[in-house]
Each structure stands twice: as C-alpha cells, then as structure tokens.
Write a protein that holds these residues in place. Sequence first.
Motif: not given
Length: 269
Positions: A28-34, A61, A64, A94, A264
Amino acid sequence: MLKIIASNIFFVASLKLSKEIDKVFTPHQGQKQVIVTEEMLQKLPDPVKRYLVYTGVLGKPIIQTVRLKQVGKIRKDAEQPWMNFEAKEYYSANSPCFLWVAYMKFFGLPLVRVRDFYMEGKGNILVKAISLFTVANSAGKEMDQGAMMRYLNEMMWFPSAFLGGNISFESIDSNSARVTLKDMGKSVTATMYFDYEGRLTNFMAPRYRDMGKNKFELENWSTPIREYGEFEGLKLPLRGAGVWNLKEGDLEYIDLTVTDLKYNPDEPY
C-alpha cells in the motif's frame, strides 16, 4: 533467569512476525488517497447507508492499512477456563488480509502466543508455547473460510472498506442486509444487523469451527457488539464478543475491547 530466557525467545519470535506484518503493509505504500463521497453510498441498502453515515466516513479517506490493539479474555470451549490476553492486529483494506498476534500471560510472562492470519486466500492459526514450541497449527480450506469470514466481520473497524469493489450487498429489511466478500476466487456471505441510529449491532454467518486434530464443524457464528467508542474520528465498535450459536446453546468464547486504533500508520509495529 526465566524472565531473561523468555525475553530472548520473545525477541526472536518478534523478528519473524515483523516479516509477516511487512507483507500486510508494504503493497500500500504510495497509493493515492480517495475520499468517501455521498455518491459512493447511493446504491447501498438503506441500513448500510445509515450505518456508514453514522460511523462518519463521509468526507474522510478510504483506509488502506490498520493497526489496532486489544485486551480481553478467551477460551476454547465451555469446559476450559477463561484466559486473559493482549493482542495486536494488522489489516490491509484493499487486498484483504489480516494478522492477529495475541499473548496469553502466565506469572506475568507472555508464555503462549496465538498467531491468526488471512493472506492471499489462505488462513492459518499457529499456537506456540513460549513462542517456541508448536501447540497447534491449523490450516486447510475450512481455515481459509473461517479466516476470510473473520476478515469480513472485522471490516467494522475500517468501514470504508465496505465500499470496495470486492464487496456486494443484498437488502433484507430496514435493519439488516446480507454482505458478500469475494477474494482469490472465493466468497463468504454474512448478515449484518443495525439499529435505527445506524450502529452495527451484530454480524451472523456460517463459519467453520476448529475442533482440533484437523477436525472442523460448520456452525452458526455471531459477534454481538456491546459498546461503541471513537477512534480516528469515527464511531466504531469498542467492545464485543464472539459466539458460537450451537444447537445445545450459545458458547461465548471471546470478549474483547479495542484499546488503540491507528489508520495508515507510518510505523506498523
């Protein structure tokens, strides 16, 4: 001397566990925030929509990873005494997986460790004495189902995950809905119950019960929620139980309280 030996064994075991924790968190490192929007809730059954609004996920958010801590008591069956435990648990939202590590203390020392996980469609429970001697090591398709069902249940601690593409709902009535989780070509389905304020009050499903010696029985299982609290700005279950709803009567086998929860986290350990 006993404390020094136990501490050294505990340190070695912790190094092994850290590798499994990394497997949960690293993807999950660097995944875009939704951000959760009202539009994401529109097609959900009314009680599920009410539940997610109650928790407070709107405008926040989608989670993750999760790290939480628990304390409580646990037993194998009604013939066994309750044992106090302390636990840490790690989740990926995810790509479904969890790692639960609990220690039962005797004479003030963490002499029994239980490690339960679900990862890549597989479940496993490993019980060790003084983190060294294997007491039980359960695996197989029944454990896969049981662990996957546990993950679905514990999404209540990171409810934005119910908006994932691997989740579907079927309406039952104004206070309940069926939920299905799909992962790695498998699926599990449960019934969620809500009150009129939107709180999740219970979760019921068929789940395999580990009877020991590679024997499993499919039983009705429920997790009544007894108290709510606030973590990370959300209203989440604080205290609850695990119950086998057996033909001969209900068997409550775990009572737990969440003492800390972090979304997170920069430092998973």
